[in-house]
Design an enzyme around this catalytic site. Sequence first.
Site, PDB file in Angstrom:
ATOM      1  N   ASN A 163      40.004  38.645  31.808  1.00  0.00           N
ATOM      2  CA  ASN A 163      39.902  37.205  32.015  1.00  0.00           C
ATOM      3  C   ASN A 163      38.534  36.778  32.535  1.00  0.00           C
ATOM      4  OD1 ASN A 163      41.187  34.458  32.470  1.00  0.00           O
ATOM      5  ND2 ASN A 163      40.550  34.961  34.548  1.00  0.00           N
ATOM      6  N   ARG A 259      46.407  48.400  31.681  1.00  0.00           N
ATOM      7  CA  ARG A 259      47.092  47.355  32.430  1.00  0.00           C
ATOM      8  C   ARG A 259      46.167  46.145  32.293  1.00  0.00           C
ATOM      9  NH1 ARG A 259      45.685  44.059  37.070  1.00  0.00           N
ATOM     10  NH2 ARG A 259      47.545  43.660  38.310  1.00  0.00           N
ATOM     11  N   ASP A 261      44.783  42.784  33.145  1.00  0.00           N
ATOM     12  CA  ASP A 261      44.753  41.956  34.352  1.00  0.00           C
ATOM     13  C   ASP A 261      44.780  40.469  34.006  1.00  0.00           C
ATOM     14  OD1 ASP A 261      44.244  41.724  37.271  1.00  0.00           O
ATOM     15  OD2 ASP A 261      42.409  40.729  36.590  1.00  0.00           O
ATOM     16  N   GLU A 303      49.907  42.037  32.970  1.00  0.00           N
ATOM     17  CA  GLU A 303      50.125  41.438  34.281  1.00  0.00           C
ATOM     18  C   GLU A 303      50.262  39.926  34.115  1.00  0.00           C
ATOM     19  OE1 GLU A 303      48.443  40.342  38.653  1.00  0.00           O
ATOM     20  OE2 GLU A 303      47.159  40.264  36.892  1.00  0.00           O
TER      21      GLU A 303
HETATM   22  C1  NOJ Z   1      45.201  40.594  39.780  1.00  0.00           C
HETATM   23  C2  NOJ Z   1      44.847  41.836  40.508  1.00  0.00           C
HETATM   24  O1  NOJ Z   1      46.012  42.596  40.738  1.00  0.00           O
HETATM   25  C3  NOJ Z   1      44.177  41.425  41.808  1.00  0.00           C
HETATM   26  O2  NOJ Z   1      43.961  42.535  42.620  1.00  0.00           O
HETATM   27  C4  NOJ Z   1      42.900  40.710  41.468  1.00  0.00           C
HETATM   28  O3  NOJ Z   1      42.296  40.223  42.653  1.00  0.00           O
HETATM   29  C5  NOJ Z   1      43.145  39.546  40.513  1.00  0.00           C
HETATM   30  N1  NOJ Z   1      44.011  39.896  39.417  1.00  0.00           N
HETATM   31  C6  NOJ Z   1      41.851  39.041  39.938  1.00  0.00           C
HETATM   32  O4  NOJ Z   1      41.357  39.983  39.016  1.00  0.00           O
END
Ligand code: NOJ
Length: 604
Positions: A163, A259, A261, A303
């Site tokens: 992202n 995974r 993000d 996620e």
């Molecule tokens: C989700 C991650 O698990 C977290 O640790 C992170 O700060 C944010 N995404 C931003 O990448």
Amino acid sequence: MAYKGHPEDHPREWIARNQEVETPVDPRRVVQSIEEGNTPPGIVSATIPPPSTALSPQPLDDRPNWFKRAVFYELLVRAFQDGNDDGVGDFPGLIARLDYLQWLGVTCIWLLPFNQSPLCDGGYDVSDYYAVLPEYGTVEDVRRLLDEAHSRGIRVIMDLVMNHTSDQHPWFRDARSSPKSAHRDWYVWSETTERYQDARIIFLDTETSNWTWDEQAGAFFWHRFFSHQPDLNYDNPEVHAAMLDVFRYWLDMGMDGFRLDAVPYLYEREGTNGENLPETHTFLAELRDTVDREYPNRILLCEANQWPEDVIDYFGTPDRPECHMNFHFPLMPRLFMALRREQSAPITEILARTPPLPPGSQWGIFLRNHDELTLEMVTEEERDYMWNEFAPDRRMKLNLGIRRRLAPLLNNSRRQIELFSALLLSLPGTPIIYYGDELGMGDNIFLADRDGVRTPMQWTSDRNGGFSRADFAQLYLPPLMDPIYGYQAVNVEAAQRDESSLLHWLRQYIAVRKAWPAFSEGEFKELYPSNPSVFAFLRVLDGDAVLCVNNLSRSAQPLELDLRRWKGRTPVEMVGGVRFPDIGELPYLLTLAPHGFLWFDLQP
Ligand code: NOJ
Ligand code: CA
């Protein structure tokens, strides 16, 4: 007695063989079996020695859907094992600890971000997707990790931060340098902060806007997370191409998956909250198509911290699949709520609200992870309840969550941790263990942000918990040293020597889970006992039926189950092999100890 091959191939015979062991058990046989990498349920806890000798190679599970049968283990390279005594965990250190993970029964490691990064967000701020953070090692070390893990039957997936990048990434440096720069349009710019006002702020404790003014660019840039993490512009096809190349690079090396993000936020659209947009799904379907065509049998774990009815879209459809796996975010806080309320209703309700999955997909079940225990997917009232119950100290709160580890959240109660672990291993989905939780590691709420749950893994009672031989002051974070959770009390070496430790207990239940494919692929059928404190369900696969009963209360509880559909079967408790009375026409009666649970194989 040789325990060769996958226990999953012939689970029944495998378990039967193990339960037929004559008494007294010949410890040499068990040792030999364990040295061959096997974990015979029923006799493990009584006789297992610490894994002093190397375990034998273990084949990789190459069958499609391997991820459904897997046991995941989430770890930070930085926190696991320091291999060169500079105070920071690294790949050589991790490789040296792979035997431990094989011994535990883990079959897939999820590596938190390890790419080059200024580490302003634990590595979720990537400044080079092709490089390894030098403190962690080299690309060659990652290659070696993959080989070494694979030879132990362990797959490896990595975090891929799609992202956003770090503001130190050369793409962003170029983008901010001039409106005409080649990468300008790789990020999202605006002259005002008026655009996309309906998008919420995620890091509420640190950010006041999703826009940050960039002096050099003379414009605001868009970011859903920290203001040093500019979002990439997925409306630009060059960004897609660049990201797909990053995927290919790591897949070529042998990475088993990713995974993904922060997936819901890839696109921005006016008048929306900027989450779960159709464009995002189109991109994910393209990504999946590329991975399937070029690298079969690798996986995407998404996620998306969303409600079940929105998450389900991230699996895609049979014709247009997206991700193989999604975390079940809303389930996790409800396990804690159910425990504290001593009622199954919060779990039952969210599972009833969870749509069925398309074929070839699987939930990822977790109890805790590297972030705060997120309370985004609960009502405001439920959030207040959770904060009241589980975050009595203000320092335990972070954003919309609670920054604590599993054992402290459960008051270090062995019964409660076992109950939760049993749920982790039996609910529909693949279990994901957070490093250290297998020991009952604690946290440090005096550290900043989420560092309190990212302290060094505790291996021994030696200096720095065996994590590193560097000077204490040099460690990336201090290890826990308090009398309850500190490394002198809680560490792998002691837990391996103590046959009744949580670690041995968990290892045994992991082995049982793996031996019954119904746990990983079976249909989930909830049973509704009249006792509201008991959560009971079946996992059914082909002719196999597994019965799980869980007491969420602190008192012993009776239960009655309508099991007429299984009349004539004999419930056999899975670990001890004890046969319970046959199922007949009448309600089936059981009693559970406080926070007790039982797993039965309903044998014909
Ligand atoms: C989700 C991650 O698990 C977290 O640790 C992170 O700060 C944010 N995404 C931003 O990448
Ligand atoms: Ca190191």
